[in-house]
Design an enzyme around this catalytic site. Structure first.
Site, PDB file in Angstrom:
ATOM      1  CB  CYS A   1      -0.909   0.006   1.229  1.00 12.16           C
ATOM      2  SG  CYS A   1      -1.888   1.514   1.355  1.00 12.16           S
ATOM      3  CB  CYS A  49      -2.279   4.767   4.107  1.00 19.11           C
ATOM      4  SG  CYS A  49      -3.679   3.911   3.368  1.00 19.11           S
ATOM      5  CB  SER A  50      -0.728   1.119   6.683  1.00 22.44           C
ATOM      6  OG  SER A  50      -1.872   1.735   7.265  1.00 22.44           O
ATOM      7  CB  CYS A  51      -4.716  -0.722   2.481  1.00 25.62           C
ATOM      8  SG  CYS A  51      -5.453   0.924   2.558  1.00 25.62           S
TER       9      CYS A  51
END
Lengths: 213, 218
Positions: free
Chosen positions: A112, A115-117
């Site tokens: 991702c 962000c941090s999906c």
């Protein structure tokens, strides 16, 4: 009412930068105390989630899915067709799940960049490296270099497909079943499946077979 | 927005910590923060997209250097201040000096437990037909919102192929402004060579999940 104004938020961040304590744990403690005082959280509810994270949430859930896909071709077909529906057979839930099967010809890698999906319901918390700049910047530009850094060799003839999780779809890599596991039951097979193999930063699980024997 | 968070393809961030211990949380406060965010009373005009945008807007030095869950504290702190629910002094001290009127009772432990591992869905039926079909060649737009967007810089103005359609999903660029609308979502595959000047001819690809408004016919 919330003013959805980017500049205003940036100014607030500057204020927070100057006024909040430096130590992350102190910032978190102050936030929690404040929210309790304001009646915006119940500490018992927070405790309930902390317990869930230590007991119910983690990569073993993903491992169960992979093991089932290795032993049950019909389940694998359903998983590749509609993963969110298929995993309900294992009493697991993850919205908008997409399973991506590694083969001799293809290796999948999940990132991702924005962000941090991450499929948290199935793999638990994302590793810190998954959320940091080094991985996020390079996975989409030099995926083979990233894989090499993880000690993963992918032959020239194997295609690397990188999935940048820019929406609410969540990706799960199905690693290949290692040789020498004929007749193993699902639970034993699941114990072979590493978190990184379901992100795509681990490919060959045969090194796990010897230690599991 | 072309912010510090948009990291795909940037150089110079060094090695990946491949030997990081494989544990859920690296400090007790991380589990508290993650759990607070799951149970906090949300303002009706907040959303996951607004939260992501508030994290993107963290001072760039902090964004790159402060720990991940500390950034969640900071993003939520900014949201609370911005919505008038807290002051910076209260967040620094942990002591409330103002009250928020009309809040419902906070989420109970019982309700929190019932939410564990429940799926969240972001799609909805829409009246419009999808413009693109699988195998269509498309080109991404070059101009996006100055606010929140999910079309990264590295994938703007690039040609790729639609490989999947997922129905219509909540459009983050609008949702971050508290405007809920659903737009057709596609998975688009790009050859590495289409994205990066140094990429040699290769079968390797990068795919992104992109809303219809990010795409034009090639």
């Amino acid at each position: 009412m919330t003013e959805h104004d980017s500049d205003h938020i940036a100014h607030i961040h500057d204020d927070l930068h100057s006024h909040l304590p430096d130590e992350p744990a102190l910032r978190a403690k102050a936030l929690e105390s404040l929210l309790v005082e304001k009646g915006m959280i119940d500490s018992a509810a927070v405790d309930a989630w902390v317990d869930a994270y230590s007991e119910d949430i983690g990569p073993r859930n993903g491992g169960r899915i992979v093991a089932r896909s290795w032993t049950n071709p019909d389940f694998k077909a359903r998983l590749l067709e509609n993963a969110s529906e298929a995993i309900k057979e294992l009493e697991l839930e993850q919205g908008h799940l997409m399973a991506r099967e590694n083969t001799e010809d293809t290796h999948h890698l999940i990132v991702c960049t924005l962000c941090s999906c991450y499929p948290m319901g199935l793999l638990g918390m994302a590793p810190t490296w998954y959320k940091m700049a080094a991985y996020r910047s390079r996975a989409v530009r030099d995926p083979r270099g990233v894989l090499e850094e993880f000690g993963v060799e992918v032959s020239e003839s194997t295609r690397v497909r990188v999935w940048d999780s820019t929406a609410e779809l969540r990706y799960l890599v199905l690693p290949q079943r290692p040789a020498g596991t004929d007749g193993w039951d699902e639970e034993r097979l699941a114990s072979l499946v590493t978190r990184n193999s379901m992100i795509g930063t681990h490919r060959d699980l045969s090194d796990r077979v010897a230690s599991a024997n | 927005m072309d912010g510090i968070h948009d990291l795909g393809g940037r150089h110079g961030f060094g090695k990946i910590d491949v030997n990081e211990p494989e544990i859920q949380f690296h400090a007790p406060y991380e589990a508290r923060v993650r759990s607070i965010v799951n149970t906090i009373t949300q303002a009706p005009d907040w959303s996951i997209d607004w939260f992501r945008h508030c994290r993107e807007l963290i001072n760039p030095t902090d964004y790159l250097t402060r720990p991940y869950f500390d950034q969640w504290v900071q993003a939520y702190s900014a949201m609370l201040i911005n919505s008038g629910w807290a002051t910076v002094e209260e967040l620094a001290s942990g002591k409330a000096t103002t009250a928020v009127d009309g809040l419902p009772a906070p989420m109970s432990a019982e309700k929190a437990r019932s939410h564990v591992l429940k799926e969240r869905c972001f799609d909805a039926p829409v009246d419009t037909q999808p413009t693109f079909s699988t195998a269509d060649e498309v080109r991404t737009v070059t101009s996006v919102s100055n606010g929140h967007t999910r079309l990264p810089m590295y994938a703007r103005g690039k040609s790729g192929k639609v490989i999947d359609h997922h129905g219509a999903h909540v459009f983050p660029d609008a949702m971050a402004l508290n405007e809920k609308k659903h737009i057709h979502l596609y998975t688009v595959e790009f050859s590495l060579a289409a994205l990066w000047p140094e990429a040699e001819k290769t079968a390797d690809t990068v795919t992104l999940d992109l809303w219809e408004s990010y795409l034009e016919p090639a």
